[in-house]
Motif scaffolding. Structure first.
Motif, PDB file in Angstrom:
ATOM      1  N   TYR A  35     -17.890 -90.332  10.343  1.00 38.04           N
ATOM      2  CA  TYR A  35     -17.696 -89.306   9.315  1.00 38.04           C
ATOM      3  C   TYR A  35     -16.232 -88.893   9.316  1.00 38.04           C
ATOM      4  CZ  TYR A  35     -22.742 -88.733   8.821  1.00 38.04           C
ATOM      5  OH  TYR A  35     -24.072 -88.941   8.577  1.00 38.04           O
ATOM      6  N   ASN A  36     -15.753 -88.368   8.181  1.00 34.44           N
ATOM      7  CA  ASN A  36     -14.370 -87.903   8.088  1.00 34.44           C
ATOM      8  C   ASN A  36     -14.214 -86.451   8.530  1.00 34.44           C
ATOM      9  OD1 ASN A  36     -14.674 -89.752   5.255  1.00 34.44           O
ATOM     10  ND2 ASN A  36     -13.119 -90.331   6.740  1.00 34.44           N
ATOM     11  N   SER A  37     -15.307 -85.690   8.499  1.00 37.16           N
ATOM     12  CA  SER A  37     -15.241 -84.276   8.858  1.00 37.16           C
ATOM     13  C   SER A  37     -16.642 -83.783   9.209  1.00 37.16           C
ATOM     14  CB  SER A  37     -14.676 -83.464   7.691  1.00 37.16           C
ATOM     15  OG  SER A  37     -15.494 -83.630   6.542  1.00 37.16           O
ATOM     16  N   VAL A  38     -16.687 -82.569   9.755  1.00 31.95           N
ATOM     17  CA  VAL A  38     -17.955 -81.910  10.083  1.00 31.95           C
ATOM     18  C   VAL A  38     -17.936 -80.542   9.419  1.00 31.95           C
ATOM     19  CG1 VAL A  38     -19.385 -80.969  11.940  1.00 31.95           C
ATOM     20  CG2 VAL A  38     -18.196 -83.136  12.271  1.00 31.95           C
ATOM     21  N   ILE A  39     -19.041 -80.175   8.785  1.00 33.33           N
ATOM     22  CA  ILE A  39     -19.144 -78.885   8.100  1.00 33.33           C
ATOM     23  C   ILE A  39     -20.324 -78.108   8.669  1.00 33.33           C
ATOM     24  CG2 ILE A  39     -19.569 -77.723   5.897  1.00 33.33           C
ATOM     25  CD1 ILE A  39     -18.256 -80.125   4.514  1.00 33.33           C
ATOM     26  N   ALA A  40     -20.066 -76.859   9.049  1.00 34.71           N
ATOM     27  CA  ALA A  40     -21.118 -75.930   9.463  1.00 34.71           C
ATOM     28  C   ALA A  40     -21.072 -74.759   8.485  1.00 34.71           C
ATOM     29  CB  ALA A  40     -20.887 -75.440  10.889  1.00 34.71           C
ATOM     30  N   SER A  49     -29.359 -73.256  20.660  1.00 34.59           N
ATOM     31  CA  SER A  49     -28.747 -72.023  21.152  1.00 34.59           C
ATOM     32  C   SER A  49     -29.733 -71.213  21.982  1.00 34.59           C
ATOM     33  CB  SER A  49     -28.211 -71.177  20.002  1.00 34.59           C
ATOM     34  OG  SER A  49     -29.277 -70.696  19.199  1.00 34.59           O
ATOM     35  N   GLY A  50     -31.027 -71.433  21.766  1.00 32.92           N
ATOM     36  CA  GLY A  50     -32.049 -70.744  22.536  1.00 32.92           C
ATOM     37  C   GLY A  50     -32.256 -69.293  22.154  1.00 32.92           C
ATOM     38  N   THR A  51     -31.405 -68.764  21.301  1.00 35.19           N
ATOM     39  CA  THR A  51     -31.513 -67.343  20.948  1.00 35.19           C
ATOM     40  C   THR A  51     -31.691 -67.124  19.460  1.00 35.19           C
ATOM     41  OG1 THR A  51     -29.112 -67.163  20.778  1.00 35.19           O
ATOM     42  CG2 THR A  51     -30.079 -66.633  22.914  1.00 35.19           C
ATOM     43  N   GLY A  52     -31.839 -68.196  18.702  1.00 37.76           N
ATOM     44  CA  GLY A  52     -31.988 -68.055  17.258  1.00 37.76           C
ATOM     45  C   GLY A  52     -30.702 -67.631  16.568  1.00 37.76           C
ATOM     46  N   ARG A  53     -29.561 -67.974  17.163  1.00 34.66           N
ATOM     47  CA  ARG A  53     -28.270 -67.601  16.568  1.00 34.66           C
ATOM     48  C   ARG A  53     -28.054 -68.319  15.247  1.00 34.66           C
ATOM     49  NH1 ARG A  53     -23.786 -68.742  20.932  1.00 34.66           N
ATOM     50  NH2 ARG A  53     -24.073 -70.636  19.789  1.00 34.66           N
ATOM     51  N   VAL A  54     -27.233 -67.699  14.388  1.00 33.66           N
ATOM     52  CA  VAL A  54     -26.841 -68.323  13.117  1.00 33.66           C
ATOM     53  C   VAL A  54     -25.321 -68.407  13.055  1.00 33.66           C
ATOM     54  CG1 VAL A  54     -28.893 -67.566  11.855  1.00 33.66           C
ATOM     55  CG2 VAL A  54     -26.858 -66.151  11.838  1.00 33.66           C
ATOM     56  N   GLN A  55     -24.851 -69.389  12.316  1.00 30.95           N
ATOM     57  CA  GLN A  55     -23.413 -69.566  12.110  1.00 30.95           C
ATOM     58  C   GLN A  55     -22.887 -68.349  11.357  1.00 30.95           C
ATOM     59  OE1 GLN A  55     -21.555 -72.082  13.226  1.00 30.95           O
ATOM     60  NE2 GLN A  55     -19.674 -71.629  12.149  1.00 30.95           N
ATOM     61  N   GLN A  56     -21.858 -67.696  11.889  1.00 29.82           N
ATOM     62  CA  GLN A  56     -21.337 -66.454  11.318  1.00 29.82           C
ATOM     63  C   GLN A  56     -20.324 -66.667  10.195  1.00 29.82           C
ATOM     64  OE1 GLN A  56     -22.470 -63.283  12.195  1.00 29.82           O
ATOM     65  NE2 GLN A  56     -24.002 -64.589  13.142  1.00 29.82           N
ATOM     66  N   HIS A  57     -19.767 -67.853  10.099  1.00 29.17           N
ATOM     67  CA  HIS A  57     -18.762 -68.154   9.075  1.00 29.17           C
ATOM     68  C   HIS A  57     -18.831 -69.644   8.744  1.00 29.17           C
ATOM     69  CE1 HIS A  57     -16.980 -68.823  13.049  1.00 29.17           C
ATOM     70  NE2 HIS A  57     -16.368 -69.840  12.475  1.00 29.17           N
ATOM     71  N   SER A  58     -18.370 -70.022   7.585  1.00 29.30           N
ATOM     72  CA  SER A  58     -18.305 -71.445   7.249  1.00 29.30           C
ATOM     73  C   SER A  58     -17.145 -72.068   8.013  1.00 29.30           C
ATOM     74  CB  SER A  58     -18.100 -71.637   5.745  1.00 29.30           C
ATOM     75  OG  SER A  58     -19.238 -71.203   5.050  1.00 29.30           O
ATOM     76  N   GLU A  59     -17.357 -73.267   8.506  1.00 29.68           N
ATOM     77  CA  GLU A  59     -16.346 -73.924   9.325  1.00 29.68           C
ATOM     78  C   GLU A  59     -16.264 -75.397   8.927  1.00 29.68           C
ATOM     79  OE1 GLU A  59     -15.539 -74.511  14.105  1.00 29.68           O
ATOM     80  OE2 GLU A  59     -17.100 -73.178  13.422  1.00 29.68           O
ATOM     81  N   ILE A  60     -15.047 -75.878   8.724  1.00 32.14           N
ATOM     82  CA  ILE A  60     -14.808 -77.279   8.395  1.00 32.14           C
ATOM     83  C   ILE A  60     -13.885 -77.843   9.463  1.00 32.14           C
ATOM     84  CG2 ILE A  60     -13.866 -78.910   6.723  1.00 32.14           C
ATOM     85  CD1 ILE A  60     -14.421 -76.769   4.571  1.00 32.14           C
TER      86      ILE A  60
END
Length: 80
Positions: A35-40, A49-60
């Motif tokens: 892949y050329n990049s990863v997007i979250a 994560s074991g705690t049900g965490r969510v991504q707090q910001h978009s990250e490329i």
């Protein structure tokens, strides 16, 4: 603050932590390409994560500096 244009190419969308990765992940199509990049995306639940965490910001994440172009430098000044 730097505002930049980013060429993501063929991105991998992830929902897992990918710490310490220094090369792009292999494509899942069996072609041997990477892949050329990863997007979250913001709000995505993080697997493992074991705690049900969510991504707090978009990250490329890009792995080749030629995929980025710093377009503006924004100077912020605190009001007194």
């Amino acid at each position: 603050l730097i505002l930049a244009r980013v060429l993501v190419g063929d991105p991998m969308h992830t929902d897992a932590s990918r710490k310490k990765e220094r090369v792009p992940p292999m494509c899942s199509d069996g072609s041997g390409r990477r892949y050329n990049s990863v997007i979250a995306l913001k709000g995505t639940k993080i697997k493992g994560s074991g705690t049900g965490r969510v991504q707090q910001h978009s990250e490329i994440i890009v792995y080749d500096r030629r995929q980025t172009y710093p377009e503006f430098i924004v100077m912020l000044k605190e009001r007194s």
